[in-house]
Design a protein around this motif. Structure first.
Motif, PDB file in Angstrom:
ATOM      1  N   SER A 103      -5.071   5.035 -12.629  1.00  0.00           N
ATOM      2  CA  SER A 103      -4.978   3.580 -12.507  1.00  0.00           C
ATOM      3  C   SER A 103      -4.024   3.309 -11.347  1.00  0.00           C
ATOM      4  N   CYS A 104      -3.957   2.060 -10.926  1.00  0.00           N
ATOM      5  CA  CYS A 104      -2.979   1.703  -9.889  1.00  0.00           C
ATOM      6  C   CYS A 104      -1.589   2.122 -10.364  1.00  0.00           C
ATOM      7  N   ASN A 105      -1.358   1.856 -11.636  1.00  0.00           N
ATOM      8  CA  ASN A 105      -0.047   2.123 -12.217  1.00  0.00           C
ATOM      9  C   ASN A 105       0.324   3.607 -12.209  1.00  0.00           C
ATOM     10  N   THR A 106      -0.676   4.473 -12.263  1.00  0.00           N
ATOM     11  CA  THR A 106      -0.405   5.917 -12.252  1.00  0.00           C
ATOM     12  C   THR A 106       0.447   6.261 -11.029  1.00  0.00           C
ATOM     13  N   CYS A 107       0.108   5.696  -9.896  1.00  0.00           N
ATOM     14  CA  CYS A 107       0.825   6.019  -8.663  1.00  0.00           C
ATOM     15  C   CYS A 107       1.956   5.039  -8.362  1.00  0.00           C
ATOM     16  N   HIS A 108       1.772   3.785  -8.745  1.00  0.00           N
ATOM     17  CA  HIS A 108       2.690   2.751  -8.255  1.00  0.00           C
ATOM     18  C   HIS A 108       3.684   2.246  -9.295  1.00  0.00           C
ATOM     19  N   GLN A 109       3.784   2.923 -10.426  1.00  0.00           N
ATOM     20  CA  GLN A 109       4.685   2.446 -11.473  1.00  0.00           C
ATOM     21  C   GLN A 109       6.106   2.280 -10.944  1.00  0.00           C
ATOM     22  N   PHE A 114       4.859   3.117  -2.863  1.00  0.00           N
ATOM     23  CA  PHE A 114       4.869   2.086  -1.822  1.00  0.00           C
ATOM     24  C   PHE A 114       5.879   2.489  -0.760  1.00  0.00           C
ATOM     25  N   GLN A 115       5.461   2.353   0.480  1.00  0.00           N
ATOM     26  CA  GLN A 115       6.395   2.576   1.581  1.00  0.00           C
ATOM     27  C   GLN A 115       7.089   1.267   1.919  1.00  0.00           C
ATOM     28  N   ASN A 116       8.054   1.354   2.786  1.00  0.00           N
ATOM     29  CA  ASN A 116       8.812   0.154   3.166  1.00  0.00           C
ATOM     30  C   ASN A 116       7.926  -0.964   3.712  1.00  0.00           C
ATOM     31  N   THR A 117       6.790  -0.593   4.293  1.00  0.00           N
ATOM     32  CA  THR A 117       5.894  -1.608   4.861  1.00  0.00           C
ATOM     33  C   THR A 117       5.465  -2.634   3.811  1.00  0.00           C
ATOM     34  N   PHE A 118       5.503  -2.241   2.544  1.00  0.00           N
ATOM     35  CA  PHE A 118       5.060  -3.148   1.474  1.00  0.00           C
ATOM     36  C   PHE A 118       5.909  -4.423   1.447  1.00  0.00           C
ATOM     37  N   ALA A 119       7.102  -4.341   2.000  1.00  0.00           N
ATOM     38  CA  ALA A 119       7.974  -5.522   2.009  1.00  0.00           C
ATOM     39  C   ALA A 119       7.576  -6.536   3.092  1.00  0.00           C
ATOM     40  N   PRO A 121       5.246  -9.168   5.379  1.00  0.00           N
ATOM     41  CA  PRO A 121       4.146 -10.093   5.097  1.00  0.00           C
ATOM     42  C   PRO A 121       2.812  -9.514   5.604  1.00  0.00           C
ATOM     43  N   TYR A 122       1.745  -9.783   4.861  1.00  0.00           N
ATOM     44  CA  TYR A 122       0.414  -9.314   5.279  1.00  0.00           C
ATOM     45  C   TYR A 122      -0.189 -10.301   6.270  1.00  0.00           C
ATOM     46  N   PRO A 123      -1.076  -9.832   7.160  1.00  0.00           N
ATOM     47  CA  PRO A 123      -1.471  -8.433   7.345  1.00  0.00           C
ATOM     48  C   PRO A 123      -0.394  -7.630   8.073  1.00  0.00           C
ATOM     49  N   HIS A 124      -0.327  -6.353   7.747  1.00  0.00           N
ATOM     50  CA  HIS A 124       0.626  -5.497   8.450  1.00  0.00           C
ATOM     51  C   HIS A 124       0.130  -4.053   8.521  1.00  0.00           C
ATOM     52  N   TYR A 125       0.876  -3.272   9.247  1.00  0.00           N
ATOM     53  CA  TYR A 125       0.563  -1.852   9.408  1.00  0.00           C
ATOM     54  C   TYR A 125       0.871  -1.092   8.124  1.00  0.00           C
ATOM     55  N   ALA A 127       0.588   2.969   6.951  1.00  0.00           N
ATOM     56  CA  ALA A 127       0.301   4.290   7.543  1.00  0.00           C
ATOM     57  C   ALA A 127      -1.036   4.871   7.063  1.00  0.00           C
ATOM     58  N   MET A 128      -1.268   4.809   5.749  1.00  0.00           N
ATOM     59  CA  MET A 128      -2.481   5.409   5.196  1.00  0.00           C
ATOM     60  C   MET A 128      -3.746   4.732   5.739  1.00  0.00           C
ATOM     61  N   ALA A 129      -3.674   3.423   5.882  1.00  0.00           N
ATOM     62  CA  ALA A 129      -4.840   2.679   6.378  1.00  0.00           C
ATOM     63  C   ALA A 129      -5.117   3.006   7.838  1.00  0.00           C
ATOM     64  N   GLU A 142      -7.501  -6.205   1.142  1.00  0.00           N
ATOM     65  CA  GLU A 142      -8.135  -5.029   1.747  1.00  0.00           C
ATOM     66  C   GLU A 142      -7.416  -3.743   1.340  1.00  0.00           C
ATOM     67  N   MET A 143      -6.107  -3.855   1.170  1.00  0.00           N
ATOM     68  CA  MET A 143      -5.317  -2.691   0.752  1.00  0.00           C
ATOM     69  C   MET A 143      -5.651  -2.324  -0.701  1.00  0.00           C
ATOM     70  N   VAL A 144      -5.895  -3.331  -1.518  1.00  0.00           N
ATOM     71  CA  VAL A 144      -6.334  -3.072  -2.903  1.00  0.00           C
ATOM     72  C   VAL A 144      -7.660  -2.304  -2.855  1.00  0.00           C
ATOM     73  N   PHE A 146      -8.748  -0.536  -0.405  1.00  0.00           N
ATOM     74  CA  PHE A 146      -8.476   0.774   0.192  1.00  0.00           C
ATOM     75  C   PHE A 146      -8.044   1.771  -0.887  1.00  0.00           C
ATOM     76  N   CYS A 147      -7.119   1.346  -1.745  1.00  0.00           N
ATOM     77  CA  CYS A 147      -6.654   2.256  -2.800  1.00  0.00           C
ATOM     78  C   CYS A 147      -7.754   2.535  -3.826  1.00  0.00           C
ATOM     79  N   LEU A 148      -8.642   1.573  -4.029  1.00  0.00           N
ATOM     80  CA  LEU A 148      -9.771   1.825  -4.923  1.00  0.00           C
ATOM     81  C   LEU A 148     -10.699   2.882  -4.321  1.00  0.00           C
TER      82      LEU A 148
HETATM   83  C1  HEC Z   1      -3.320   8.353  -6.076  1.00  0.00           C
HETATM   84  C2  HEC Z   1      -2.273   7.374  -5.891  1.00  0.00           C
HETATM   85  C3  HEC Z   1      -2.625   5.907  -5.702  1.00  0.00           C
HETATM   86  C4  HEC Z   1      -3.332   5.073  -6.533  1.00  0.00           C
HETATM   87  C5  HEC Z   1      -4.044   5.430  -7.805  1.00  0.00           C
HETATM   88  C6  HEC Z   1      -3.248   3.761  -5.958  1.00  0.00           C
HETATM   89  N1  HEC Z   1      -2.528   3.804  -4.813  1.00  0.00           N
HETATM   90 FE1  HEC Z   1      -1.944   2.194  -3.711  1.00  0.00          FE
HETATM   91  N2  HEC Z   1      -1.031   3.462  -2.403  1.00  0.00           N
HETATM   92  C7  HEC Z   1      -0.909   4.826  -2.555  1.00  0.00           C
HETATM   93  C8  HEC Z   1      -0.118   5.344  -1.456  1.00  0.00           C
HETATM   94  C9  HEC Z   1       0.264   6.798  -1.219  1.00  0.00           C
HETATM   95  C10 HEC Z   1       0.236   4.241  -0.666  1.00  0.00           C
HETATM   96  C11 HEC Z   1       1.139   4.239   0.572  1.00  0.00           C
HETATM   97  C12 HEC Z   1       0.333   4.251   1.810  1.00  0.00           C
HETATM   98  C13 HEC Z   1       1.204   4.160   3.035  1.00  0.00           C
HETATM   99  O1  HEC Z   1       2.181   3.425   3.046  1.00  0.00           O
HETATM  100  O2  HEC Z   1       0.861   4.843   3.991  1.00  0.00           O
HETATM  101  C14 HEC Z   1      -0.365   3.079  -1.295  1.00  0.00           C
HETATM  102  C15 HEC Z   1      -0.258   1.793  -0.787  1.00  0.00           C
HETATM  103  C16 HEC Z   1      -0.652   0.646  -1.445  1.00  0.00           C
HETATM  104  C17 HEC Z   1      -0.458  -0.692  -0.955  1.00  0.00           C
HETATM  105  C18 HEC Z   1       0.115  -1.082   0.387  1.00  0.00           C
HETATM  106  C19 HEC Z   1       1.589  -1.049   0.536  1.00  0.00           C
HETATM  107  C20 HEC Z   1       1.995  -1.557   1.889  1.00  0.00           C
HETATM  108  O3  HEC Z   1       2.742  -0.863   2.558  1.00  0.00           O
HETATM  109  O4  HEC Z   1       1.597  -2.686   2.261  1.00  0.00           O
HETATM  110  C21 HEC Z   1      -0.970  -1.533  -1.890  1.00  0.00           C
HETATM  111  C22 HEC Z   1      -0.992  -3.038  -1.852  1.00  0.00           C
HETATM  112  C23 HEC Z   1      -1.529  -0.720  -2.936  1.00  0.00           C
HETATM  113  N3  HEC Z   1      -1.304   0.601  -2.645  1.00  0.00           N
HETATM  114  C24 HEC Z   1      -2.163  -1.205  -4.043  1.00  0.00           C
HETATM  115  C25 HEC Z   1      -2.825  -0.395  -4.968  1.00  0.00           C
HETATM  116  C26 HEC Z   1      -3.647  -0.925  -6.019  1.00  0.00           C
HETATM  117  C27 HEC Z   1      -3.903  -2.400  -6.296  1.00  0.00           C
HETATM  118  C28 HEC Z   1      -4.138   0.144  -6.696  1.00  0.00           C
HETATM  119  C29 HEC Z   1      -5.105   0.140  -7.838  1.00  0.00           C
HETATM  120  C30 HEC Z   1      -6.362  -0.542  -7.593  1.00  0.00           C
HETATM  121  C31 HEC Z   1      -3.588   1.345  -6.071  1.00  0.00           C
HETATM  122  N4  HEC Z   1      -2.807   0.963  -5.028  1.00  0.00           N
HETATM  123  C32 HEC Z   1      -3.834   2.639  -6.505  1.00  0.00           C
HETATM  124  C33 HEC Z   1      -1.386   5.575  -3.569  1.00  0.00           C
HETATM  125  C34 HEC Z   1      -2.122   5.091  -4.632  1.00  0.00           C
END
Ligand code: HEC
Length: 205
Positions: A103-109, A114-119, A121-125, A127-129, A142-144, A146-148
């Motif tokens: 789940s999202c929570n598995t990674c983001h609890q 989250f990297q510092n970029t999360f702080a 305002p969107y849109p922003h850089y 790294a993973m994207a 779009e980031m949501v 992307f993680c999906l």
């Molecule tokens: C397997 C782990 C994993 C899961 C599951 C995951 N993410 Fe992520 N997510 C990451 C990683 C790693 C980054 C950091 C990417 C970076 O900063 O380069 C990230 C980054 C993000 C960011 C952007 C942060 C920024 O810097 O702006 C958002 C928003 C986000 N995730 C939302 C979600 C949502 C919503 C879900 C569930 C639908 C989700 N994530 C599920 C690993 C995960």
């Protein structure tokens, strides 16, 4: 280390395979989600039934930026804020949203992963994207997506779906209280890169 250990094991495995042909013959490759076995070789990933369930393999793969770019003319669904947040929170913890049990929570609890970029305002850089989708800047919805698509190995949600609006609203709320210092600190599982070999939360499974 004993240099002969590997060939010996391989030979033994061969013997078992020939001698038994039963379940043991298939026991060699466990579906460890982040096992190095499924990592390095792209063609192995294609054939390997574990590969689809390997969040780290997925997390390293390139993604078609069109999958995670809002098509022109589409808008997020609207709804009552409280309702969206409530739905967003339940989706945030919903492992059924992914194909790999995450789940999202598995990674983001607690702000983990989250990297510092999360702080910013969107849109922003992000790294993973950039690295995996070639995107210089990305919006929150779009980031949501992307993680999906990438770490959760599933299809993007409909751009006008209530689910995407809800997850985006909930994540925007998390962003408000996010402090860059949180990155990598609040959660023992939080590594800069959750799929880095050293601090790999997937390895524990
Ligand atoms: C397997 C782990 C994993 C899961 C599951 C995951 N993410 Fe992520 N997510 C990451 C990683 C790693 C980054 C950091 C990417 C970076 O900063 O380069 C990230 C980054 C993000 C960011 C952007 C942060 C920024 O810097 O702006 C958002 C928003 C986000 N995730 C939302 C979600 C949502 C919503 C879900 C569930 C639908 C989700 N994530 C599920 C690993 C995960």
């Amino acid at each position: 280390m004993n240099p002969r250990a590997k060939p010996l094991r391989a030979a033994l495995a061969g013997v078992f395979a020939i001698g038994m042909g039963g379940p043991l013959a298939h026991a060699a490759a466990p579906c460890s989600p982040c096992s190095p076995r499924t990592r390095s070789n792209p063609s192995a990933e294609k054939k390997n039934p574990c590969a689809a369930r390997n969040p780290c393999a997925a997390a390293r793969s390139k993604v078609d930026p069109r999958l995670v770019t809002r098509p022109k003319g589409t808008k997020l669904a609207t709804g009552e804020r409280a309702e969206l947040l409530q739905l967003g929170e339940s989706l945030w913890k919903d492992t059924k949203l992914s194909t790999n049990g995450l789940s999202c929570n598995t990674c983001h609890q607690g702000g983990a992963a989250f990297q510092n970029t999360f702080a910013n305002p969107y849109p922003h850089y992000v790294a993973m994207a950039k690295e995996q989708g070639g995107l210089k800047r990305i919006n929150l919805d779009e980031m949501v997506q992307f993680c999906l698509v990438v770490p959760m190995a599933t299809k993007p949600l409909g751009w006008d779906s209530k689910q995407l609006a809800a997850l985006t609203a909930y994540t925007a709320d998390l962003q408000k209280t996010f402090r860059p210092a949180q990155a990598g600190k609040s959660n023992p599982c939080a590594a800069k890169n959750p799929c880095a070999p050293k601090a790999n939360p997937c390895a524990a499974k």
